[in-house]
Write an enzyme that holds these catalytic residues in place. Structure first.
Site, PDB file in Angstrom:
ATOM      1  N   GLY A   1      -2.279   2.559  -3.821  1.00  0.00           N
ATOM      2  CA  GLY A   1      -1.175   2.827  -2.901  1.00  0.00           C
ATOM      3  C   GLY A   1      -0.041   3.560  -3.603  1.00  0.00           C
TER       4      GLY A   1
ATOM      5  NE  ARG B   1      -0.904  -0.378  -9.940  1.00  0.00           N
ATOM      6  CZ  ARG B   1      -0.392  -1.249  -9.098  1.00  0.00           C
ATOM      7  NH1 ARG B   1      -0.890  -1.367  -7.892  1.00  0.00           N
ATOM      8  NH2 ARG B   1       0.615  -2.008  -9.450  1.00  0.00           N
TER       9      ARG B   1
ATOM     10  NE  ARG C   1       6.196  14.419   3.270  1.00  0.00           N
ATOM     11  CZ  ARG C   1       6.950  14.006   4.297  1.00  0.00           C
ATOM     12  NH1 ARG C   1       7.355  12.764   4.369  1.00  0.00           N
ATOM     13  NH2 ARG C   1       7.257  14.820   5.271  1.00  0.00           N
TER      14      ARG C   1
ATOM     15  NE  ARG D   1      -6.105  -0.500   0.322  1.00  0.00           N
ATOM     16  CZ  ARG D   1      -4.958  -0.714  -0.332  1.00  0.00           C
ATOM     17  NH1 ARG D   1      -4.398   0.256  -1.048  1.00  0.00           N
ATOM     18  NH2 ARG D   1      -4.371  -1.889  -0.306  1.00  0.00           N
TER      19      ARG D   1
ATOM     20  CB  SER E   1      -1.967  -5.269  -4.525  1.00  0.00           C
ATOM     21  OG  SER E   1      -1.039  -4.765  -3.595  1.00  0.00           O
TER      22      SER E   1
ATOM     23  CG  ASP F   1       1.096 -11.346  -2.189  1.00  0.00           C
ATOM     24  OD1 ASP F   1       1.036 -10.132  -2.461  1.00  0.00           O
ATOM     25  OD2 ASP F   1       0.870 -11.796  -1.063  1.00  0.00           O
TER      26      ASP F   1
ATOM     27  NE  ARG G   1       2.283  -5.756  -8.255  1.00  0.00           N
ATOM     28  CZ  ARG G   1       3.414  -6.336  -7.935  1.00  0.00           C
ATOM     29  NH1 ARG G   1       3.437  -7.631  -7.688  1.00  0.00           N
ATOM     30  NH2 ARG G   1       4.526  -5.644  -7.857  1.00  0.00           N
TER      31      ARG G   1
HETATM   32  N1  HPA Z   1       0.615  -8.281   2.973  1.00  0.00           N
HETATM   33  C1  HPA Z   1       0.209  -7.033   3.157  1.00  0.00           C
HETATM   34  N2  HPA Z   1      -0.186  -6.253   2.189  1.00  0.00           N
HETATM   35  C2  HPA Z   1      -0.193  -6.759   0.953  1.00  0.00           C
HETATM   36  C3  HPA Z   1       0.225  -8.048   0.694  1.00  0.00           C
HETATM   37  C4  HPA Z   1       0.638  -8.854   1.764  1.00  0.00           C
HETATM   38  O1  HPA Z   1       1.021 -10.007   1.595  1.00  0.00           O
HETATM   39  N3  HPA Z   1       0.135  -8.269  -0.639  1.00  0.00           N
HETATM   40  C5  HPA Z   1      -0.330  -7.122  -1.174  1.00  0.00           C
HETATM   41  N4  HPA Z   1      -0.530  -6.207  -0.223  1.00  0.00           N
END
Ligand code: HPA
Length: 238
Positions: free
Chosen positions: A24, A28, A47, A91, A94, A209, A222
């Site tokens: 994303g 990275r 961008r 992709r 996270s 998370d 991370r």
């Molecule tokens: N929500 C949506 N996208 C995410 C999250 C989340 O908690 N953590 C990492 N990407």
């Protein structure tokens, strides 16, 4: 449409590899290029959505940021597939865990992506609320993970349109009703674009998370933990 496209600046065909890894975060993408690729050439900075092509173990591969959310990955992945001759997009992102079966830093291979998003409907008239990755790419990624002795958790993921959801009980409902074990915000659109263009896509995620335990990772943790997932995906170079 010709190249360059509105969002990718390079006008030469063949600069983008057949396979593109998409984190994303564009920084990275730069980290991956700096750390793992040889002879990396930057092919996009419109961008700030950095994209690079280089070699990994002598084989060609590209890496480019997708931005956050389905509209963003929808634009970049469509242009790569349709106008730059890209065949495979993986992709590498996270996700948040919807279940305590998943620990921080676990690596997930998406078996499919459920979403309430209208992306597929608007893009190609599809009424499906589940989009599928390429079985062929998934099989390859599983094989590479095995060779690297990295455990993969295979599950359905939720591609969510709203990060800051204000509804009580919402994620539990999505988990229990639709069988999603983790949440991110991009794969449904990526898989829909692959289907619409006749190309291939897959998604590897690292748990950053937990919506159940509320444990979180730091940005530095991370960066390190995500290298496992990157190493699996980089084996796709050809
Ligand atoms: N929500 C949506 N996208 C995410 C999250 C989340 O908690 N953590 C990492 N990407």
């Amino acid at each position: 449409m010709n190249i360059p496209t509105p969002h990718i600046g390079v006008s030469q065909q063949g600069i983008v590899a057949k396979t593109v890894l998409m984190p994303g975060d564009p920084l990275r993408a730069k980290f991956i290029a700096d750390t793992f690729l040889e002879d990396a050439v930057q092919f996009n900075n419109i961008r700030g959505m950095l994209g690079f092509t280089g070699t990994y173990k002598g084989k060609k591969i590209s890496v480019m940021g997708s931005g956050m959310g389905m509209p963003s990955i929808g634009i970049y992945s469509f242009e790569l597939f349709q106008f730059y001759g890209v065949e495979n997009i993986i992709r590498i992102g996270s996700c948040g865990a919807y279940t305590d079966e998943l620990e921080l830093y676990d690596v997930i291979l998406a078996t499919d992506a459920y979403s309430e998003s209208a992306y597929a409907k608007v893009q190609s008239g599809s009424e499906d609320d589940v989009m599928l990755p390429s079985p062929e790419l998934n099989e390859k990624l599983e094989g590479f993970a095995k060779e690297l002795e990295i455990e993969l958790h295979k599950c359905r993921i939720h591609s969510n349109d709203v990060f800051y959801n204000g509804q009580e009980g919402y994620f539990e409902m999505v988990r229990d009703k639709h069988g999603c074990k983790a949440v991110e915000m991009e794969s449904f659109a990526l898989f829909a674009n692959a289907k619409a263009t006749g190309k291939k896509a897959a998604c590897l995620l690292t748990v950053s998370d937990s919506l159940v335990t509320h444990k979180v990772t730091t940005a530095e943790e991370r960066q390190n933990a995500f290298t496992e997932m990157m190493k699996i995906a980089l084996e796709m170079a050809e």
